[in-house]
Design a protein around this motif. Structure first.
Motif, PDB file in Angstrom:
ATOM      1  N   THR A 132       0.825  -1.212   0.000  1.00 53.33           N
ATOM      2  CA  THR A 132       0.000   0.000   0.000  1.00 53.33           C
ATOM      3  C   THR A 132       0.856   1.258   0.000  1.00 53.33           C
ATOM      4  N   ALA A 133       1.871   1.295   0.856  1.00 50.31           N
ATOM      5  CA  ALA A 133       2.723   2.479   0.952  1.00 50.31           C
ATOM      6  C   ALA A 133       3.584   2.658  -0.291  1.00 50.31           C
ATOM      7  N   LEU A 134       4.138   1.573  -0.806  1.00 47.41           N
ATOM      8  CA  LEU A 134       5.012   1.681  -1.978  1.00 47.41           C
ATOM      9  C   LEU A 134       4.240   2.070  -3.234  1.00 47.41           C
ATOM     10  N   LYS A 135       3.043   1.552  -3.399  1.00 44.29           N
ATOM     11  CA  LYS A 135       2.208   1.960  -4.531  1.00 44.29           C
ATOM     12  C   LYS A 135       1.914   3.460  -4.460  1.00 44.29           C
ATOM     13  N   ALA A 136       1.616   3.935  -3.261  1.00 41.39           N
ATOM     14  CA  ALA A 136       1.308   5.355  -3.091  1.00 41.39           C
ATOM     15  C   ALA A 136       2.527   6.226  -3.365  1.00 41.39           C
ATOM     16  N   SER A 137       3.701   5.738  -2.970  1.00 42.79           N
ATOM     17  CA  SER A 137       4.918   6.543  -3.171  1.00 42.79           C
ATOM     18  C   SER A 137       5.217   6.721  -4.655  1.00 42.79           C
ATOM     19  N   LEU A 138       4.819   5.762  -5.488  1.00 44.88           N
ATOM     20  CA  LEU A 138       5.022   5.885  -6.927  1.00 44.88           C
ATOM     21  C   LEU A 138       4.075   6.911  -7.545  1.00 44.88           C
ATOM     22  N   LYS A 139       2.940   7.123  -6.891  1.00 38.26           N
ATOM     23  CA  LYS A 139       1.932   8.055  -7.430  1.00 38.26           C
ATOM     24  C   LYS A 139       2.129   9.483  -6.934  1.00 38.26           C
ATOM     25  N   THR A 140       2.876   9.642  -5.845  1.00 35.27           N
ATOM     26  CA  THR A 140       3.118  10.979  -5.299  1.00 35.27           C
ATOM     27  C   THR A 140       4.559  11.365  -5.605  1.00 35.27           C
ATOM     28  N   ASP A 141       5.150  12.213  -4.826  1.00 29.13           N
ATOM     29  CA  ASP A 141       6.565  12.561  -4.982  1.00 29.13           C
ATOM     30  C   ASP A 141       7.399  11.356  -4.570  1.00 29.13           C
ATOM     31  N   PRO A 142       8.155  10.750  -5.494  1.00 26.96           N
ATOM     32  CA  PRO A 142       8.886   9.518  -5.161  1.00 26.96           C
ATOM     33  C   PRO A 142       9.895   9.686  -4.032  1.00 26.96           C
ATOM     34  N   VAL A 143      10.520  10.844  -3.941  1.00 26.36           N
ATOM     35  CA  VAL A 143      11.514  11.070  -2.886  1.00 26.36           C
ATOM     36  C   VAL A 143      10.822  11.125  -1.522  1.00 26.36           C
ATOM     37  N   MET A 144       9.752  11.915  -1.421  1.00 27.52           N
ATOM     38  CA  MET A 144       8.995  11.991  -0.175  1.00 27.52           C
ATOM     39  C   MET A 144       8.417  10.626   0.194  1.00 27.52           C
ATOM     40  N   GLY A 145       7.862   9.937  -0.809  1.00 25.24           N
ATOM     41  CA  GLY A 145       7.275   8.632  -0.560  1.00 25.24           C
ATOM     42  C   GLY A 145       8.305   7.637  -0.058  1.00 25.24           C
ATOM     43  N   THR A 146       9.484   7.647  -0.661  1.00 24.57           N
ATOM     44  CA  THR A 146      10.546   6.733  -0.234  1.00 24.57           C
ATOM     45  C   THR A 146      10.997   7.037   1.189  1.00 24.57           C
TER      46      THR A 146
ATOM     47  N   LEU B  32       5.643  13.846   4.233  1.00 25.98           N
ATOM     48  CA  LEU B  32       4.689  13.934   3.127  1.00 25.98           C
ATOM     49  C   LEU B  32       4.138  15.339   2.960  1.00 25.98           C
ATOM     50  N   GLY B  33       4.143  16.097   4.045  1.00 26.80           N
ATOM     51  CA  GLY B  33       3.664  17.475   3.976  1.00 26.80           C
ATOM     52  C   GLY B  33       4.711  18.464   3.499  1.00 26.80           C
ATOM     53  N   GLY B  34       5.942  17.997   3.319  1.00 28.68           N
ATOM     54  CA  GLY B  34       7.004  18.875   2.840  1.00 28.68           C
ATOM     55  C   GLY B  34       7.729  19.625   3.931  1.00 28.68           C
ATOM     56  N   ALA B  35       7.760  19.092   5.149  1.00 28.52           N
ATOM     57  CA  ALA B  35       8.443  19.753   6.266  1.00 28.52           C
ATOM     58  C   ALA B  35       9.951  19.781   6.043  1.00 28.52           C
ATOM     59  N   THR B  36      10.611  20.753   6.663  1.00 25.85           N
ATOM     60  CA  THR B  36      12.065  20.793   6.647  1.00 25.85           C
ATOM     61  C   THR B  36      12.607  19.706   7.576  1.00 25.85           C
ATOM     62  N   GLN B  37      13.897  19.412   7.471  1.00 25.27           N
ATOM     63  CA  GLN B  37      14.479  18.400   8.343  1.00 25.27           C
ATOM     64  C   GLN B  37      14.387  18.821   9.804  1.00 25.27           C
ATOM     65  N   ALA B  38      14.556  20.111  10.072  1.00 30.37           N
ATOM     66  CA  ALA B  38      14.451  20.598  11.454  1.00 30.37           C
ATOM     67  C   ALA B  38      13.043  20.366  11.997  1.00 30.37           C
ATOM     68  N   GLU B  39      12.033  20.575  11.157  1.00 33.45           N
ATOM     69  CA  GLU B  39      10.647  20.355  11.581  1.00 33.45           C
ATOM     70  C   GLU B  39      10.370  18.864  11.789  1.00 33.45           C
ATOM     71  N   ILE B  40      10.919  18.037  10.916  1.00 36.51           N
ATOM     72  CA  ILE B  40      10.750  16.587  11.076  1.00 36.51           C
ATOM     73  C   ILE B  40      11.416  16.125  12.367  1.00 36.51           C
ATOM     74  N   ASP B  41      12.569  16.687  12.676  1.00 38.79           N
ATOM     75  CA  ASP B  41      13.261  16.328  13.920  1.00 38.79           C
ATOM     76  C   ASP B  41      12.419  16.694  15.143  1.00 38.79           C
ATOM     77  N   ARG B  42      11.749  17.852  15.092  1.00 35.23           N
ATOM     78  CA  ARG B  42      10.894  18.243  16.219  1.00 35.23           C
ATOM     79  C   ARG B  42       9.682  17.319  16.331  1.00 35.23           C
ATOM     80  N   LEU B  43       9.133  16.913  15.193  1.00 35.26           N
ATOM     81  CA  LEU B  43       8.023  15.961  15.215  1.00 35.26           C
ATOM     82  C   LEU B  43       8.476  14.618  15.782  1.00 35.26           C
ATOM     83  N   SER B  44       9.701  14.232  15.468  1.00 35.98           N
ATOM     84  CA  SER B  44      10.248  12.995  16.028  1.00 35.98           C
ATOM     85  C   SER B  44      10.365  13.093  17.547  1.00 35.98           C
ATOM     86  N   GLN B  45      10.824  14.228  18.039  1.00 33.31           N
ATOM     87  CA  GLN B  45      10.903  14.453  19.490  1.00 33.31           C
ATOM     88  C   GLN B  45       9.525  14.390  20.125  1.00 33.31           C
TER      89      GLN B  45
END
Length: 285
Positions: A116-130, A187-200
């Motif tokens: 399901t996830a891999l099929k979706a990644s091919l239909k959206t931005d491949p880099v974000m999906g991966t 998937l929303g296009g966050a910066t790496q700093a924003e992704i790091d805060r979401l991870s925290q």
């Protein structure tokens, strides 16, 4: 999260096949479509909404996450693991469909999640999906949930340290909650700093979530939880509650809540995520 639309998507994600696959598909659908709080997909969608509107793009990844979570519950309930006969208020998968089909159903959901996830990644931005797929499958593997489950089994009936316990919590429970938020940001296009805060944020919520589970397993009822209580004691599980008691456990939950508030304050458009986090940290089941 539009709960009805998401449930419809989940229903379509595991279609009925031929009579040859029917036993395992029936078991997969039995557990996946049994309801539940859907906390992890809701977090993914809410994190996505920090940066983008709409939900359709993120649904396949949120659904894949819920499939992985469900497969872990099916396997957790097996006699070789926690040996629980009740899940979400009805018989566990292995009780309703037999142990062999329950094992296959868990395996099937894991593979269906990948598809399901891999099929979706091919239909959206491949880099974000991966990147989203890498976060999800790392969090659910030996460096995440499975590694935490292994450590959980290792310390059954044994003395251990807080360091050991934190490892179990961060991996077994925290990893999927962390990736839920990471995927939404990616998937929303966050910066790496924003992704790091979401991870925290995911780490804080995940720790509090597990501590709440420890308290509910001790002090709730089977009717309220929809699953057996006292499983931790029965299986001689290492828990924070066992090490430090109720007062310290509640204190740590409050500390996680404060940390989550501080992280959420750094994001704009965070009303949906704030509401969801508050509901999670005040849950009673």
């Amino acid at each position: 999260m539009n709960r009805t639309a998401f449930e419809d998507f989940l229903n379509q994600s595991v279609p009925e096949l031929s009579r040859y696959e029917a036993p395992v598909v029936s078991a997969m659908r039995y557990s996946l479509l049994a309801g539940g709080k859907r906390i992890r997909p809701a977090l993914t969608i809410a994190a996505y909404h920090l940066f983008q509107s709409g939900e359709e793009t993120v649904y396949p990844f949120a659904a894949a996450l819920e499939m992985i979570h469900t497969y872990s519950l099916i396997h957790d309930d097996l006699p070789a693991m926690d040996d629980d006969d009740l899940r979400r208020g009805r018989p566990s998968c292995h009780i309703a469909h037999g142990e062999a089909n329950a094992i296959l159903a868990g395996d099937g959901l894991l593979n269906q999640a990948m598809e399901t996830a891999l099929k979706a990644s091919l239909k959206t931005d491949p880099v974000m999906g991966t990147k989203a797929c890498l976060s999800l499958f790392t969090a659910s593997g030996i460096q995440g949930m499975i590694g935490g489950q292994s450590a959980d089994l290792l310390f059954e009936g044994m003395d251990a340290t807080e360091e050991d316990l934190l490892f179990i919590h961060q991996k077994k429970t925290g990893a999927l909650i962390r990736t839920a938020l990471e995927m939404g940001g990616i998937l929303g296009g966050a910066t790496q700093a924003e992704i790091d805060r979401l991870s925290q944020l995911g780490e804080a919520i995940g720790f509090a979530f597990q501590l709440q589970d420890d308290l509910l397993d001790r002090f709730s009822t089977e009717e309220e939880l929809g699953k057996p209580i006292g499983s931790d004691e029965k299986n001689e599980k290492l828990t924070f509650l066992k090490l430090y008691g109720e007062a310290e456990t509640r204190k740590r939950i409050h500390a996680c809540f404060k940390e989550a508030e501080e992280i959420l304050a750094t994001f704009q458009n965070s009303a949906e995520l704030k509401t969801l986090v508050k509901e999670i940290l005040n849950r009673r089941r």
